[in-house]
Design an enzyme around this catalytic site. Sequence first.
Site, PDB file in Angstrom:
ATOM      1  N   HIS A 147       8.560   2.750 110.059  1.00 29.87           N
ATOM      2  CA  HIS A 147       8.247   1.827 109.641  1.00 29.87           C
ATOM      3  C   HIS A 147       9.373   0.633 110.093  1.00 29.87           C
ATOM      4  O   HIS A 147       9.279  -0.414 110.723  1.00 29.87           O
ATOM      5  CB  HIS A 147       8.302   1.535 107.976  1.00 29.87           C
ATOM      6  N   ASP A 199      17.370  -1.928 102.527  1.00 28.85           N
ATOM      7  CA  ASP A 199      17.374  -1.259 101.095  1.00 28.85           C
ATOM      8  C   ASP A 199      17.640   0.411 101.524  1.00 28.85           C
ATOM      9  O   ASP A 199      16.757   1.099 100.991  1.00 28.85           O
ATOM     10  CB  ASP A 199      16.381  -1.353 100.255  1.00 28.85           C
TER      11      ASP A 199
END
Length: 305
Positions: free
Chosen positions: A241, A9
């Site tokens: 992340h 995303d």
Amino acid sequence: MKPIIFDVDTGIDDALAMSYALHSPELELLGFTTCFGNVPVDEATRNTLAVLEKVGKHVPVYEGAAQMFIRGEKKVWAKHVHGEDGLGNSLQHHPTTKAESQSAPDFMIEQVKKRPQEITIIAVGPLTNVALAIQKAPEIIPLIKEVIIMGGAVTVPGNVNAFAEANMIADPEAADYVFSSGLNITLVGLDITLQTLLPKSKLAEWRATGKETAQFFADITDFYINYYESYYPGIGGCALHDPLAVGVAIDASLVSAESMNVKVTLEGEEVGRTVGYPEDEPKIRVCTKVDAARFLEHFLSRVVG
Ligand code: BDR
Ligand code: CA
């Protein structure tokens, strides 16, 4: 080489993860699939194409979900974290390349059927595309080698609030559906990603290379680190992340995991919380320890080419 479908995303850490993967000879990138999340899906697709052009590699891009799996709603984007354009307000050109016409879930289904037990999906956004693919073609569940997911916070607090991590709260029903499906899952959550910090000092080293790509990644990461410093005062860097999910795909010995069933809270103030049940099935591998120094060294040796 490990065949990979990489679901993104594309915000800032997705972009870093893409570049790390694109510079990793262990991975065969079959395609990028895009999902709403940090930004609306059309912007995630644009950013994914733009990062590919910046890095100078061609991998096909397939657009996926624009809205949540069951609720059909759009969520609130994370533009305060990733910038108005999702790339730290540093996207200066629009990509000239275009996404393919096939949808992200259909691409996943087609590829997995072509190469049973071979493909690893790395998913670093909301789990909507994976949920849609296995809902449409449940027969692919045992044919997917592994799904490495950046998401959740099983043993630590969330990052959107005390309970929920961003990719989980963006589509809790999709995440719960994927976790209970029997897929072979490794969960790379805040449990370990908040231990892999990129110090701000590295950005000056990237800039000093004089490479245009390194300059771009320094600019976008600067924005991300400023956000991290405002949210976690004194942190001195940003969490890697999404890149850590790529690190685990390259070298699983970077982490150690505990096997447990994970359910996602679907309602109430704890919506999006990932809760682990060691005694229940189906079990997934929840990463709880990481060799952060070794990962950071590996990531830095590749990310800007
Ligand atoms: C996750 O949320 C997104 O904002 C990041 O790209 C990452 O995938 C971290 O919680
Ligand atoms: Ca992401």
